[in-house]
Scaffold this active site. Structure first.
Site, mmCIF file in Angstrom:
data_model
loop_
_atom_site.group_PDB
_atom_site.id
_atom_site.type_symbol
_atom_site.label_atom_id
_atom_site.label_comp_id
_atom_site.label_asym_id
_atom_site.label_seq_id
_atom_site.Cartn_x
_atom_site.Cartn_y
_atom_site.Cartn_z
ATOM 1 N N ILE A 155 0.987 -1.249 0.112
ATOM 2 C CA ILE A 155 0.047 0.237 0.143
ATOM 3 C C ILE A 155 0.820 1.196 -0.116
ATOM 4 C CG2 ILE A 155 -1.784 1.135 1.201
ATOM 5 C CD1 ILE A 155 -2.856 -1.402 2.234
ATOM 6 N N ASP A 174 11.013 2.122 6.479
ATOM 7 C CA ASP A 174 10.703 0.619 6.626
ATOM 8 C C ASP A 174 12.019 -0.207 6.726
ATOM 9 O OD1 ASP A 174 9.906 -2.004 5.785
ATOM 10 O OD2 ASP A 174 8.092 -0.983 4.776
ATOM 11 N N PRO A 206 1.808 -2.596 9.451
ATOM 12 C CA PRO A 206 1.061 -3.561 10.287
ATOM 13 C C PRO A 206 1.015 -3.071 12.005
ATOM 14 C CG PRO A 206 2.857 -4.679 9.672
ATOM 15 C CD PRO A 206 3.192 -3.662 9.133
ATOM 16 N N ARG A 234 -4.020 0.773 11.068
ATOM 17 C CA ARG A 234 -4.898 0.102 12.094
ATOM 18 C C ARG A 234 -4.798 1.232 13.305
ATOM 19 N NH1 ARG A 234 -6.541 -2.536 9.425
ATOM 20 N NH2 ARG A 234 -6.491 -4.948 9.180
ATOM 21 N N GLU A 263 -12.332 1.029 17.592
ATOM 22 C CA GLU A 263 -13.419 0.984 16.562
ATOM 23 C C GLU A 263 -14.286 0.004 16.602
ATOM 24 O OE1 GLU A 263 -10.682 1.110 13.067
ATOM 25 O OE2 GLU A 263 -11.658 -1.193 12.737
ATOM 26 N N HIS A 295 -13.631 2.725 8.574
ATOM 27 C CA HIS A 295 -12.790 1.552 8.176
ATOM 28 C C HIS A 295 -13.138 1.331 6.828
ATOM 29 C CE1 HIS A 295 -9.876 -1.622 9.638
ATOM 30 N NE2 HIS A 295 -9.883 -1.828 8.358
HETATM 31 P P1 NAI Z 1 2.859 -5.192 3.639
HETATM 32 O O1 NAI Z 1 3.003 -6.043 4.493
HETATM 33 O O2 NAI Z 1 2.697 -5.175 1.906
HETATM 34 O O3 NAI Z 1 3.569 -3.591 4.014
HETATM 35 C C1 NAI Z 1 3.529 -3.440 5.424
HETATM 36 C C2 NAI Z 1 5.150 -2.841 5.345
HETATM 37 O O4 NAI Z 1 5.032 -2.426 6.901
HETATM 38 C C3 NAI Z 1 6.258 -3.642 5.158
HETATM 39 O O5 NAI Z 1 7.098 -3.361 4.114
HETATM 40 C C4 NAI Z 1 6.964 -3.816 6.483
HETATM 41 O O6 NAI Z 1 8.377 -4.047 6.281
HETATM 42 C C5 NAI Z 1 6.755 -2.502 7.145
HETATM 43 N N1 NAI Z 1 7.060 -2.500 8.434
HETATM 44 C C6 NAI Z 1 6.821 -3.506 9.508
HETATM 45 N N2 NAI Z 1 7.262 -3.080 10.676
HETATM 46 C C7 NAI Z 1 7.503 -1.560 10.177
HETATM 47 C C8 NAI Z 1 7.618 -0.710 11.441
HETATM 48 N N3 NAI Z 1 8.156 -0.980 12.480
HETATM 49 N N4 NAI Z 1 8.070 0.722 10.710
HETATM 50 C C9 NAI Z 1 7.927 0.910 9.502
HETATM 51 N N5 NAI Z 1 7.671 -0.279 8.721
HETATM 52 C C10 NAI Z 1 7.286 -1.199 9.086
HETATM 53 O O7 NAI Z 1 1.157 -4.755 3.931
HETATM 54 P P2 NAI Z 1 0.198 -3.582 3.364
HETATM 55 O O8 NAI Z 1 -0.727 -4.441 2.173
HETATM 56 O O9 NAI Z 1 0.695 -2.464 2.817
HETATM 57 O O10 NAI Z 1 -0.793 -3.060 4.405
HETATM 58 C C11 NAI Z 1 -0.452 -2.519 5.423
HETATM 59 C C12 NAI Z 1 -1.411 -2.055 6.474
HETATM 60 O O11 NAI Z 1 -2.513 -1.513 5.825
HETATM 61 C C13 NAI Z 1 -2.070 -3.482 6.897
HETATM 62 O O12 NAI Z 1 -1.169 -4.144 7.864
HETATM 63 C C14 NAI Z 1 -2.953 -3.170 7.486
HETATM 64 O O13 NAI Z 1 -3.104 -2.920 8.860
HETATM 65 C C15 NAI Z 1 -3.570 -1.874 6.739
HETATM 66 N N6 NAI Z 1 -4.858 -2.342 5.838
HETATM 67 C C16 NAI Z 1 -5.841 -1.204 6.188
HETATM 68 C C17 NAI Z 1 -7.156 -1.377 5.367
HETATM 69 C C18 NAI Z 1 -8.258 -0.590 5.477
HETATM 70 O O14 NAI Z 1 -9.144 -0.628 5.200
HETATM 71 N N7 NAI Z 1 -8.290 0.470 6.174
HETATM 72 C C19 NAI Z 1 -7.056 -2.562 4.462
HETATM 73 C C20 NAI Z 1 -5.720 -3.317 4.313
HETATM 74 C C21 NAI Z 1 -4.736 -3.159 5.040
#
Ligand code: NAI
Length: 328
Positions: A155, A174, A206, A234, A263, A295
């Site tokens: 994302i 990251d 996450p 989140r 939430e 959300h």
């Molecule tokens: P992803 O797994 O592709 O990317 C998450 C990134 O965060 C990874 O590159 C990881 O290395 C990085 N990360 C991990 N720990 C970290 C830290 N301490 N500091 C900085 N970066 C860190 O996940 P994606 O698909 O990009 O999703 C991200 C988040 O979006 C999900 O975890 C979820 O919580 C949220 N989400 C929200 C939605 C909504 O409807 N509002 C829907 C889908 C996801």
């Protein structure tokens, strides 16, 4: 296989039923959010399907296990609401939807940045009320502003792609830098530098113990005055009370939230006939520079289709005893 779908809304039923045409599971939909008191509904079901605000803590998992459930199909990417250690100890397999349209959340993120900056939500209401005055509506050019992207996975990378088109300066933090983000012009810096240089900070990590309250009083104090903070990841990444203090002092100039720490008691339901008893949430809604959506960042046709299809494939893989690759 019989599958009980918790936290079901008409759109879940529509998309899951359509995706199930190729799988033939027996899906039973209940509106109820999963918690210990309703776990007994799962008697006779081998699998349950859960969403982001369902409770999958140890006591609930134990209750599900007692009813004969063996598989948990999450129709979400995030899994911070699951006690994975307890799930493993009880012998559950838990599968999620690791990837679905990243455009959905990224585009909603940019929509929030633009709407907050240009106060679209205020002008919409004003014009409908015959008020065409511009005072209080001034925004800024996003062009050449600095946007800090915390978490540059699927994302975050898409957010970088859209914002590069606006001519923003992009900073990223990251632990695992993403070559595609570097290609898009993201400059990786440490978190302290990202916070101190950014006009907009947007969160795409996450929720983990490490990222809990990533935005708190201490980190806010290091940011630019009037910073814009966007959280579509989140709720608990942001300490809401600290950010309210920041809004009151002017440190935070704009706040866009699609997620909120507490939430579970609010989102995905129509509570318009009821009183909101969460005073922190109610306080947030009093600020003219705060925009909250419930959300909905994931909520596009494409994302819902991807989520439903992967969820069904995960269930079929469990039934056939073959890993889907989406197990946690
Ligand atoms: P992803 O797994 O592709 O990317 C998450 C990134 O965060 C990874 O590159 C990881 O290395 C990085 N990360 C991990 N720990 C970290 C830290 N301490 N500091 C900085 N970066 C860190 O996940 P994606 O698909 O990009 O999703 C991200 C988040 O979006 C999900 O975890 C979820 O919580 C949220 N989400 C929200 C939605 C909504 O409807 N509002 C829907 C889908 C996801």
């Amino acid at each position: 296989m019989r599958v009980l779908v918790f936290s079901s809304h008409p759109h879940d039923e529509e998309f899951l039923t359509r995706a199930n045409a190729d799988h033939g599971h027996e899906l039973v939909f209940v509106e109820s959010r999963l918690r210990e008191s309703v776990a007994r509904l799962a008697r006779g079901f081998e699998a349950i399907c859960a969403f982001v605000n369902d409770d999958l803590s140890e006591p609930v998992l134990r209750a599900l296990h007692d009813e004969g459930v063996r598989h948990i199909a999450l129709r979400s990417a995030g899994f911070n609401h699951v006690d994975l250690d307890a799930a493993r100890a009880l012998g559950f397999t838990v599968a999620r939807v690791p990837a679905y349209s990243p455009y959905a959340v990224a585009e909603h993120t940019v929509a929030m940045i633009l709407a907050l900056n240009r106060k679209i939500y205020r002008s919409y209401n004003r014009v409908r009320d015959g008020n065409f005055a511009l005072d209080g509506l001034m925004g800024f050019d996003l062009h050449e502003r600095t946007v800090g992207i915390v978490g540059t996975g699927k994302i975050g990378e898409r957010v970088a792609s859209v914002l590069s088109g606006f001519g923003c300066t992009l900073l990223g933090y990251d632990p695992y830098p993403n070559p595609a983000a570097i290609e898009l012009g993201v400059e990786y810096v440490d978190l302290a530098e990202l916070f101190s240089r950014s006009d907009v900070v947007t969160l795409h990590t996450p929720l983990t113990p490490e990222t809990h309250h990533l935005i708190d009083a201490e980190t806010l104090s290091t940011m630019k005055d009037g910073v814009m903070i966007i959280n579509t990841s989140r709720g608990a990444l942001v300490d809401t009370v600290a950010v309210i203090d920041g809004l009151k002092s002017g440190k935070v100039g704009y706040l866009g939230l699609d997620v909120y720490e507490e939430e579970e008691e609010l989102f995905f339901e129509n509570l318009s006939d009821r009183m909101i008893t969460d005073d922190v949430f109610s306080r947030l809604l009093t600020f003219p520079n705060v925009m909250v959506t419930g959300h909905q960042a994931f909520f596009t046709e494409e994302a819902m289709t991807d989520i439903a299809e992967t969820t069904m494939a995960n269930l079929t893989a469990f039934e056939q005893g073959t890993p889907s690759g989406n197990e946690l």
